[in-house]
Design a protein around this motif. Structure first.
Motif, PDB file in Angstrom:
ATOM      1  N   ALA A  53       0.858  -1.176   0.000  1.00  0.00           N
ATOM      2  CA  ALA A  53       0.000   0.000   0.000  1.00  0.00           C
ATOM      3  C   ALA A  53       0.899   1.232   0.000  1.00  0.00           C
ATOM      4  N   GLY A  54       1.110   1.791  -1.170  1.00  0.00           N
ATOM      5  CA  GLY A  54       2.022   2.919  -1.271  1.00  0.00           C
ATOM      6  C   GLY A  54       3.451   2.473  -1.044  1.00  0.00           C
ATOM      7  N   ASP A  55       4.124   3.094  -0.088  1.00  0.00           N
ATOM      8  CA  ASP A  55       5.532   2.783   0.154  1.00  0.00           C
ATOM      9  C   ASP A  55       5.735   1.781   1.277  1.00  0.00           C
ATOM     10  N   ARG A  56       4.684   1.084   1.676  1.00  0.00           N
ATOM     11  CA  ARG A  56       4.823   0.149   2.785  1.00  0.00           C
ATOM     12  C   ARG A  56       3.910  -1.055   2.613  1.00  0.00           C
ATOM     13  N   SER A  57       4.120  -2.048   3.479  1.00  0.00           N
ATOM     14  CA  SER A  57       3.256  -3.229   3.507  1.00  0.00           C
ATOM     15  C   SER A  57       2.298  -3.109   4.680  1.00  0.00           C
ATOM     16  N   CYS A  58       1.091  -3.587   4.471  1.00  0.00           N
ATOM     17  CA  CYS A  58       0.056  -3.508   5.513  1.00  0.00           C
ATOM     18  C   CYS A  58      -0.621  -4.864   5.643  1.00  0.00           C
ATOM     19  N   SER A 119      -6.658  -4.162  10.916  1.00  0.00           N
ATOM     20  CA  SER A 119      -5.845  -3.921   9.723  1.00  0.00           C
ATOM     21  C   SER A 119      -4.757  -2.912  10.040  1.00  0.00           C
ATOM     22  N   GLY A 120      -3.622  -3.059   9.368  1.00  0.00           N
ATOM     23  CA  GLY A 120      -2.473  -2.231   9.668  1.00  0.00           C
ATOM     24  C   GLY A 120      -2.469  -0.916   8.928  1.00  0.00           C
ATOM     25  N   CYS A 121      -1.410  -0.170   9.138  1.00  0.00           N
ATOM     26  CA  CYS A 121      -1.110   1.110   8.504  1.00  0.00           C
ATOM     27  C   CYS A 121      -2.027   2.233   9.001  1.00  0.00           C
ATOM     28  N   LEU A 122      -1.622   3.449   8.664  1.00  0.00           N
ATOM     29  CA  LEU A 122      -2.312   4.626   9.157  1.00  0.00           C
ATOM     30  C   LEU A 122      -3.527   4.957   8.292  1.00  0.00           C
ATOM     31  N   ILE A 123      -4.419   5.777   8.826  1.00  0.00           N
ATOM     32  CA  ILE A 123      -5.606   6.231   8.101  1.00  0.00           C
ATOM     33  C   ILE A 123      -5.161   7.259   7.062  1.00  0.00           C
ATOM     34  N   THR A 124      -5.404   6.956   5.807  1.00  0.00           N
ATOM     35  CA  THR A 124      -5.005   7.878   4.727  1.00  0.00           C
ATOM     36  C   THR A 124      -6.204   8.363   3.914  1.00  0.00           C
ATOM     37  N   LEU A 125      -7.404   8.254   4.503  1.00  0.00           N
ATOM     38  CA  LEU A 125      -8.609   8.871   3.939  1.00  0.00           C
ATOM     39  C   LEU A 125      -8.944   8.375   2.542  1.00  0.00           C
ATOM     40  N   GLY A 236     -10.910   8.765  15.023  1.00  0.00           N
ATOM     41  CA  GLY A 236      -9.716   8.069  14.570  1.00  0.00           C
ATOM     42  C   GLY A 236      -8.674   7.935  15.642  1.00  0.00           C
ATOM     43  N   GLU A 237      -8.426   9.028  16.362  1.00  0.00           N
ATOM     44  CA  GLU A 237      -7.389   9.004  17.396  1.00  0.00           C
ATOM     45  C   GLU A 237      -7.831   8.255  18.650  1.00  0.00           C
ATOM     46  N   GLY A 238      -9.125   8.064  18.820  1.00  0.00           N
ATOM     47  CA  GLY A 238      -9.623   7.402  20.015  1.00  0.00           C
ATOM     48  C   GLY A 238      -9.656   5.893  19.918  1.00  0.00           C
ATOM     49  N   GLN A 239      -9.154   5.332  18.829  1.00  0.00           N
ATOM     50  CA  GLN A 239      -9.152   3.877  18.698  1.00  0.00           C
ATOM     51  C   GLN A 239      -8.186   3.249  19.695  1.00  0.00           C
ATOM     52  N   PRO A 240      -8.471   2.014  20.144  1.00  0.00           N
ATOM     53  CA  PRO A 240      -7.612   1.376  21.156  1.00  0.00           C
ATOM     54  C   PRO A 240      -6.213   1.081  20.614  1.00  0.00           C
ATOM     55  N   LEU A 241      -5.239   1.191  21.504  1.00  0.00           N
ATOM     56  CA  LEU A 241      -3.853   0.897  21.140  1.00  0.00           C
ATOM     57  C   LEU A 241      -3.449  -0.522  21.528  1.00  0.00           C
ATOM     58  N   LEU A 242      -3.992  -1.022  22.625  1.00  0.00           N
ATOM     59  CA  LEU A 242      -3.569  -2.321  23.152  1.00  0.00           C
ATOM     60  C   LEU A 242      -4.608  -3.380  22.825  1.00  0.00           C
ATOM     61  N   VAL A 243      -4.530  -3.907  21.620  1.00  0.00           N
ATOM     62  CA  VAL A 243      -5.418  -4.972  21.169  1.00  0.00           C
ATOM     63  C   VAL A 243      -4.549  -6.125  20.691  1.00  0.00           C
ATOM     64  N   PRO A 244      -4.786  -7.346  21.189  1.00  0.00           N
ATOM     65  CA  PRO A 244      -3.961  -8.477  20.761  1.00  0.00           C
ATOM     66  C   PRO A 244      -3.955  -8.629  19.244  1.00  0.00           C
ATOM     67  N   GLY A 245      -2.790  -8.795  18.675  1.00  0.00           N
ATOM     68  CA  GLY A 245      -2.662  -9.010  17.242  1.00  0.00           C
ATOM     69  C   GLY A 245      -2.711  -7.754  16.409  1.00  0.00           C
ATOM     70  N   LEU A 246      -2.757  -6.571  17.047  1.00  0.00           N
ATOM     71  CA  LEU A 246      -2.844  -5.329  16.286  1.00  0.00           C
ATOM     72  C   LEU A 246      -1.520  -5.043  15.604  1.00  0.00           C
ATOM     73  N   ASP A 247      -1.600  -4.766  14.312  1.00  0.00           N
ATOM     74  CA  ASP A 247      -0.411  -4.496  13.510  1.00  0.00           C
ATOM     75  C   ASP A 247       0.268  -3.220  14.014  1.00  0.00           C
TER      76      ASP A 247
END
Length: 595
Positions: A53-58, A119-125, A236-247
């Motif tokens: 996805a662009g310059d990275r893998s997700c 799913s991984g990677c940042l929100i890119t709208l 978007g910013e309020g999503q959980p950070l500590l979730v098992p298996g989160l990329d």
């Protein structure tokens, strides 16, 4: 993981109006034949894909829904879908798409969009070069040319050619724009049904209803829609950070944990209240780069646009801009204006996604036909009129060969009346002054959007001007976007408007009320047109949000210009405005009236 199920059609969640802390649901639509009985069976397999996805893998987290009896010898067309903003593949809205389609004999692949769920990677709208590329990898899976990370393959999807599966996309809002982004990057997508989505995020988040160079896009930065924009940022910013298996690729930098940096920069600039030329141009360029307005030329898949009349986030003008762009380039496109959108508006007899019953609603039947024609390739299936619109004053949808053009002209008179001819205009001038705090209220506030008490629209004396017509002799049906051509005088603005900071230009808000015989004012769908005037020394034309509304006999139209609105940032400093009415080319209100 594979689970076999046997159940009747699930209930669908009603479209919601939401802000921070809740998912902006992707509306659903179903196609194919309705489920016959509980004997219908399908399997659900949880899959992961590592995609470029662009310059990275997700990592993409997905669920595959496979109807019983579908195999390499008996393939079926596929439906690909993802969530609305803040949701995931299993948010109670997106997952039901897979179940419902599988029960109707389609292969379903639903996934959590980049930056959501697991799913991984940042929100890119919904950037076509990132989110679109990731979705294209899932099309490869449906084509049988790549496997999931665990080796699962899909050799049971109908194909148009080797490596080219028969696949459609459907969903709403954030899950609507991803369809256009994907189709622009991958011509293998066969049909789209984007619901209640955007054309230009620069217009959506900071609309300017004047100076449009193309579609809804203006060269002058608009007026910051702070409620909606900051609501999305917090979601978007309020999503959980500590979730098992989160990329771990889901995490960005402090202060911008889940969004791509340029998305955060855009929100910060809008919130700053200052729009210096270089930074503002960069913001506009970025917002449009992740908007259909910039990449529709690559969309060739037949597209059925469905937009909501009650929608202060993505109004009807956005769908109209997309519709016209697609039509002009020869893409098969039709458009429906339904009642509900992000701001509510669910009406009896309208498509109710919580029931899963499409056959009983006009929009549902149109969606069924669209996929029947372009996914099942049923040449005998008609796909309906070019344009249709919900009307609450008469049963059935109104239809037309195109969006109606303006056909009734009225004039702003110096005595505050709205008249039908230039000869009736009384020369004169009237003035209003904004205050440092908002003094008008149009759109639902944060309180109203989360179900709390919300005041009715209002304007404070001295901070707005209104022009009111005589009582109507007969009903007037307005379908489309009214336009007003204006000329204002504001010496305070004139002295600073060329400072190099767009925030110094004049801000005003235009709207049209329906005034009942008892004086009650109704702002149709609570919609307003924010304007940042490019140059107060010159006339300008305002395109108001599209509406579908009958002004009954005995009612009056009232056109209003206000100095502020609670849902938007306003003027920097006091900027008194004078409007001069005389027989000239300005002071004109044009209405798209249907007979």
């Amino acid at each position: 993981m594979e689970v076999h199920v046997s159940r009747a059609v699930p209930r669908f969640r009603r479209p919601l109006t939401v802000l921070a802390g809740a998912a902006l649901l992707a509306p659903l639509a179903l196609t194919g034949t309705p489920p016959a009985a509980a004997a219908d069976r399908y399997s659900v397999t949880a899959l992961e894909f590592t995609v470029r996805a662009g310059d990275r893998s997700c990592t993409v987290d997905a669920d595959l829904y496979r109807p019983a009896g579908v195999d390499a010898g008996h393939p079926a067309p596929a439906v690909l879908a993802t969530n609305g903003f803040g949701g995931s593949k299993s948010d109670g809205s997106t997952d039901v798409i897979g179940r419902a389609f599988a029960e109707r004999g389609y292969v379903g692949l639903v996934y959590s969009g980049l930056g959501f769920g697991k799913s991984g990677c940042l929100i890119t709208l919904d950037d076509p070069a990132i989110d679109g590329e990731a979705a294209s990898a899932l099309v490869d899976f449906l084509a049988g040319t790549r496997a999931a990370d665990d080796g699962t393959e899909a050799d049971f999807v109908t194909s148009d050619a080797p490596g080219d599966p028969v696949v459609g996309m459907i969903g709403g809002s954030y899950g609507g724009a991803i369809q256009l982004a994907t189709a622009s990057a991958d011509r293998r997508v066969d049909a789209l049904v984007p619901l209640i989505t955007w054309n230009d995020l620069a217009y959506s988040l900071a609309p300017n209803a004047t100076g449009a160079a193309r579609g809804v896009s203006s060269g002058t930065p608009g007026v910051f829609k702070w409620q909606w924009t900051n609501g999305f940022y917090l979601m978007g910013e309020g999503q959980p950070l500590l979730v098992p298996g989160l990329d771990p690729s889901r995490f960005g930098t402090l202060g911008c944990l889940h969004f791509a940096p340029r998305a955060c920069d855009t929100i910060r600039l809008l919130n700053s209240g200052r729009y210096p030329a270089a930074a503002t141009q960069e913001m506009l360029t970025y917002a449009r780069s992740v908007s259909p307005a910039s990449y529709l030329s690559g969309v060739t898949a037949p597209t059925l646009l469905v937009q909501g009349q009650a929608d202060s986030l993505f109004n009807l003008n956005e769908a109209t801009a997309t519709y016209r762009a697609l039509k002009s380039q020869g893409t098969t496109t039709k458009m429906i204006w339904q009642a509900w959108g992000h701001s509510g508006g669910q009406a009896p007899g309208e498509l109710d996604l919580s029931t899963g019953d499409l056959e009983s609603s006009y929009v549902g039947r149109r969606i069924l036909d669209w996929f029947g024609r372009y996914l099942r390739h049923d040449e005998n299936t008609a796909t309906g009129p070019e344009f249709a619109y919900y009307r609450d004053w008469e049963s059935g949808y109104g239809t037309a060969a195109s969006v109606p053009a303006t056909s009734r002209t009225m004039y702003l008179s110096g005595d505050g009346s709205l008249v039908d001819s230039r000869a009736e205009v009384a020369p004169g001038s009237r003035r209003y002054t904004n205050r440092l705090l908002p003094t008008s209220h149009s759109e639902s506030s944060l309180a109203g959007l989360i179900g709390l008490s919300d005041p009715a629209p209002y304007d404070t004396k001295g901070t707005y001007l209104g022009w009111t017509s005589a009582p109507l002799d007969e009903p007037v049906d307005v379908v489309g976007a009214p336009k007003a051509t204006l000329k204002v005088v504001s010496p305070q603005t004139e002295r600073v408007q060329n400072s190099g900071d767009a925030a110094d230009k004049l801000v005003l808000f235009a709207k049209v009320y329906d005034v009942a015989p008892d004086g009650t004012r109704t702002l149709v769908n609570r919609l307003v047109a924010p304007v940042r005037v490019p140059d107060v020394t010159r006339p300008f034309t305002v395109e108001l949000p599209g509406v579908v509304h009958r002004y009954e006999a005995g009612h009056r139209l009232q056109f209003v210009i206000a100095g502020s609105d609670t849902a938007y940032f306003g003027n920097r400093g006091l900027k008194p405005v004078t409007v001069v009415s005389a027989p000239q080319d300005t002071g004109v209100l044009e209405l798209p009236v249907v007979r």
